[in-house]
Design an enzyme around this catalytic site. Sequence first.
Site, PDB file in Angstrom:
ATOM      1  N   ASN A 171      -2.942   4.464  -2.523  1.00 42.35           N
ATOM      2  CA  ASN A 171      -3.860   3.532  -2.904  1.00 42.35           C
ATOM      3  C   ASN A 171      -2.868   2.259  -2.858  1.00 42.35           C
ATOM      4  OD1 ASN A 171      -5.811   1.775  -4.234  1.00 42.35           O
ATOM      5  ND2 ASN A 171      -5.647   2.763  -6.141  1.00 42.35           N
TER       6      ASN A 171
ATOM      7  N   HIS B  23       0.686  -1.040   0.019  1.00 38.92           N
ATOM      8  CA  HIS B  23       0.155   0.090   0.075  1.00 38.92           C
ATOM      9  C   HIS B  23       0.946   1.424   0.046  1.00 38.92           C
ATOM     10  CE1 HIS B  23      -3.823   2.257   0.813  1.00 38.92           C
ATOM     11  NE2 HIS B  23      -2.883   3.143   1.395  1.00 38.92           N
ATOM     12  N   CYS B  24       0.817   2.109  -1.064  1.00 42.13           N
ATOM     13  CA  CYS B  24       1.601   3.318  -1.135  1.00 42.13           C
ATOM     14  C   CYS B  24       0.867   4.296  -0.870  1.00 42.13           C
ATOM     15  CB  CYS B  24       2.035   3.378  -2.618  1.00 42.13           C
ATOM     16  SG  CYS B  24       2.972   4.981  -2.859  1.00 42.13           S
ATOM     17  N   PRO B  25       1.227   5.407   0.442  1.00 44.72           N
ATOM     18  CA  PRO B  25       0.509   6.377   0.867  1.00 44.72           C
ATOM     19  C   PRO B  25       0.602   7.377  -0.239  1.00 44.72           C
ATOM     20  CG  PRO B  25       2.395   5.982   2.186  1.00 44.72           C
ATOM     21  CD  PRO B  25       2.267   4.945   1.369  1.00 44.72           C
TER      22      PRO B  25
END
Length: 333
Positions: A162, A156-158
């Site tokens: 997403n 999960h990439c802030p």
Amino acid sequence: MMLIPAHHFRDIERKPQYLQPEKCIPPPHPRPAGAMWFIRDGCGIACAIVTWFLVLYAEFVVLFVMLIPSRDYVYSVINGLVFNLLAFLALASHCRAMLTDPGAVPKGNATKEFIESLQLKPGQVVYKCPKCCSIKPDRAHHCSVCKRCIRKMDHHCPWVNNCVGENNQKYFVLFTMYIALISLHALIMVGFHFLHCFEEDWTKCSSFSPPTTVILLILLCFEGLLFLIFTSVMFGTQVHSICTDETGIERLQRKKQRRERRGSWKSVKETFGGDFSLNWFNPFSGPRHPKPLSDRDWVRQVSSVSDTENTETTTEEPSEEPKDEDFAEVVDE
Ligand SMILES: [Zn+2]
Ligand SMILES: [Zn+2]
């Protein structure tokens, strides 16, 4: 059909209702097909806004401090065009990565009717996610930020607010690539600008005062260096993941890969959308459209029921799949 004893699963003990598929009900208002995907996560939204702000800051310094005041018209036009095109592609990739469904598994599909309709044969299991009550196909993982199970979840990439999964990995790779390229380009231009200003009169090389010019350029240098390192490492890791057909989560778990791996070229083609073409670099062209999941994709094969039990009970070991969030339904042999 039998359920593996509940006392084997710490998580299940805390949420016993999830053991019963009849408690899994599809959400009353399922997301309509084609609806926009957007994760409502405060931290992620803030990070995404910061990303945009930093790109726009670089844009401002490159245009108004370096290129527009420059007297070399050809140099300004060529560099301006290249930088703006790359920045536009970076921001477009960012939007596509953020607003594309990364491959979410339908929520609440682990219903009794659905499991029965799969007609499990001996040795076949389905893995269910107790958090979103969905059946997890192979290589899907639950994301606690998106609150969904995501197919081929990488992480999960802030920064893009997403998950990076099956359907949006291409946009994420393009985003890291274009950010690395604009960072490198900005650093080269700052280098030239400093050289030029040292040779000439400082007052003539920018419309801002010399101290302001220096501060703006040094801040851009910092930003460029930081982003160049960060995004090129990320880009390299992602390309390696795609080529080895192994997601970030699978690599962290050092899971013994029993599944058949696709060849690296095939995996790259599937991620970027078909045979090599300029479209690979186009954030507006999607990856090869994923096939809808068939009944076979929900079911996983194990060599024996005891084998399932062995893997299922190793919830304490972090090297195994995070089984504390799954449980399996097995058919008696
Ligand atoms: Zn889940
Ligand atoms: Zn997520």
